[in-house]
Design a protein around this motif. Structure first.
Motif, short mmCIF file in Angstrom:
data_model
loop_
_atom_site.label_atom_id
_atom_site.label_comp_id
_atom_site.label_asym_id
_atom_site.label_seq_id
_atom_site.Cartn_x
_atom_site.Cartn_y
_atom_site.Cartn_z
N VAL A 143 0.83 -1.21 0.00
CA VAL A 143 0.00 0.00 0.00
C VAL A 143 0.86 1.26 0.00
CG1 VAL A 143 -1.80 1.29 1.21
CG2 VAL A 143 -1.88 -1.22 1.14
N SER A 144 1.71 1.42 1.00
CA SER A 144 2.58 2.60 1.07
C SER A 144 3.86 2.24 1.83
CB SER A 144 1.88 3.77 1.76
OG SER A 144 2.79 4.82 1.97
N SER A 145 5.00 2.51 1.20
CA SER A 145 6.27 2.25 1.87
C SER A 145 6.47 3.18 3.07
CB SER A 145 7.44 2.42 0.90
OG SER A 145 7.53 3.77 0.48
N GLN A 146 5.72 4.29 3.12
CA GLN A 146 5.87 5.22 4.24
C GLN A 146 5.40 4.59 5.56
OE1 GLN A 146 4.09 9.01 3.30
NE2 GLN A 146 5.50 9.37 1.60
N TYR A 147 4.45 3.68 5.50
CA TYR A 147 4.05 2.96 6.72
C TYR A 147 5.24 2.17 7.26
CZ TYR A 147 -0.78 3.66 4.95
OH TYR A 147 -1.96 4.18 4.47
N ILE A 148 5.94 1.51 6.33
CA ILE A 148 7.09 0.69 6.70
C ILE A 148 8.20 1.57 7.27
CG2 ILE A 148 8.87 -0.89 5.81
CD1 ILE A 148 6.74 -1.60 3.57
N SER A 149 8.50 2.67 6.57
CA SER A 149 9.57 3.57 7.03
C SER A 149 9.24 4.19 8.38
CB SER A 149 9.82 4.67 5.98
OG SER A 149 10.49 4.14 4.86
N ALA A 150 7.97 4.50 8.62
CA ALA A 150 7.57 5.08 9.91
C ALA A 150 7.95 4.14 11.06
CB ALA A 150 6.07 5.36 9.92
#
Length: 407
Positions: A143-150
């Motif tokens: 869905v979004s790599s930003q969730y992972i990076s967060a």
């Protein structure tokens, strides 16, 4: 503010200095808040980075991040581990429609206390900071790599670090690698094997250091487009860039070679030069660099080149639904375009209709992606100030190239 771009020609040789990467800046600003021994040079002057910096330093209990999606994701994780502090994290009306449930569920799996104040699965959020002792978590990865990076950015401050299992196809891998590389640069031990990422805990940076943010490759994309739409021999030099970039959008070097644009790396800059014409149909999978989809589609429109772009599923949940927005605005030029949930196909169009008015949908990339078409026709761009989200100096830099711009 609506601006008019008169049909323009540009100087054959120009130099532009571009602000630091928003993606790198926002990661490093969060790490600096967790590790004050870290210093940062060449921080982005974008609205998103200013919002991020303010949110990390304010003592307010209600924090409004406006349209800044990266800030919303990263700050949700950050405030989840600020023991004893309670905040409400909110944003614009569009932000209140953008999903964040996958990240919230993952943080709550780790023991966080986050609840929704309006619609389930979307901001605004009430976050009660606490110590998180659990370390194993699973996350949907497509869905979004930003969730992972967060999650990765706060991981070294968790008592036991993190063991993150990614489920499904992983999207925007370069952005995950960017996060891991920045962690590595400050001394954090990590591994990324198959679908599992582990991050070891680290209390403090042993050797205080300064990290310099590379300039933003997404911002460079608009100059690649300008050179592609210009005469053979046109050259623009951009700084500050490096050949071994952490940014996924550095794939521009390879992609724009297909439009006759060659990139030469110097010590701290890149020179983009139009060396040939190439009107063959194009096909690109942008799974790892979806932010340059608008730029590439508009380049193809201006060149009268057919193109198919895939890997665009994350564009539905950006500042606007970028696929629908692209279709709406490209059709104003008389071109035919088809979209699905994760792709677009632009048909060859030899003649584009002059003088369209481009809507920007609160999306900085819509304004900047369409601007290079002033090399082919006059056009108007509504809400042109929206570029400040990532590139406040954009219109000034275009004028320096020779673009004629009137408010």
């Amino acid at each position: 503010m609506t601006i008019t771009l008169q049909r323009s020609s540009i100087d054959k040789q120009s130099t532009i200095t571009i602000t630091g990467s928003k993606s790198e800046s926002n990661r490093l600003l969060l790490l600096q808040a967790l590790y004050p021994q870290l210093s940062i040079a060449n921080v982005s002057n974008s609205d998103d980075s200013k919002v991020m910096k303010h949110a990390l330093t304010t003592s307010n209990n209600v924090i409004d991040i406006h349209h800044a999606g990266t800030a919303m994701r990263f700050l949700t994780a950050f405030f989840a581990i600020q023991e004893g502090r309670e905040v409400v994290l909110t944003g614009s009306q569009r932000m209140k429609e953008r999903p964040i449930e996958i990240l919230v569920e993952a943080l709550n799996q780790l023991g966080a206390d986050i609840s929704y104040l309006e619609s389930k699965g979307c901001p605004p959020l009430r976050i009660k900071g606490k110590t998180l002792t659990d370390y194993k978590v699973k996350l949907q990865a497509n869905v979004s790599s930003q969730y992972i990076s967060a999650l990765l950015l706060i991981a070294p401050k968790l008592k036991n670090g993190i063991e993150l299992t990614l489920e499904g196809k992983i999207t925007s891998v370069p952005y995950i690698n960017m996060t891991l590389d920045l962690l590595h640069q400050i001394g954090v031990q990590t591994s990324f094997v198959g679908q599992v990422i582990t991050v070891q805990p680290m209390n403090e940076i042993v050797n205080p250091k300064t990290l310099t943010v590379e300039s933003d490759w997404s911002s460079a994309s608009y100059f690649y487009s300008i050179v592609a739409l210009s005469e053979i021999g046109t050259e623009i030099t951009l700084s500050s860039y490096k050949q071994n970039s952490l940014q996924g959008d550095s794939v521009l070097v390879k992609i724009y070679r297909e439009f006759g644009v060659e990139t030469t790396f110097a010590e701290n800059s890149i020179a983009l030069k139009k060396t040939s014409q190439n009107s063959s149909p194009k096909a690109f999978d942008l799974s790892n660099a979806p932010d340059i989809a608008q730029t590439i589609a508009v380049t193809c429109l201006g060149l009268g080149v057919e193109c198919s772009l895939s890997g665009l599923h994350t564009l539905k949940i950006k500042e606007t639904d970028r696929l629908v927005a692209l279709k709406n605005e490209i059709e104003k030029f008389g071109a035919k375009i088809e979209i699905t949930d994760n792709s677009l196909h632009l048909y060859q169009s030899k003649n584009i209709k002059p003088n369209p008015t481009i809507a920007t949908y609160n999306d900085h990339r819509m304004a900047m992606a369409f601007a290079p078409l002033a090399l082919k026709t006059s056009l108007q761009i509504e809400d042109a100030g929206v570029v400040s989200k990532s590139y406040p100096d954009f219109w000034t830099d275009l004028k320096s190239l020779g673009f004629q711009i009137k408010e």
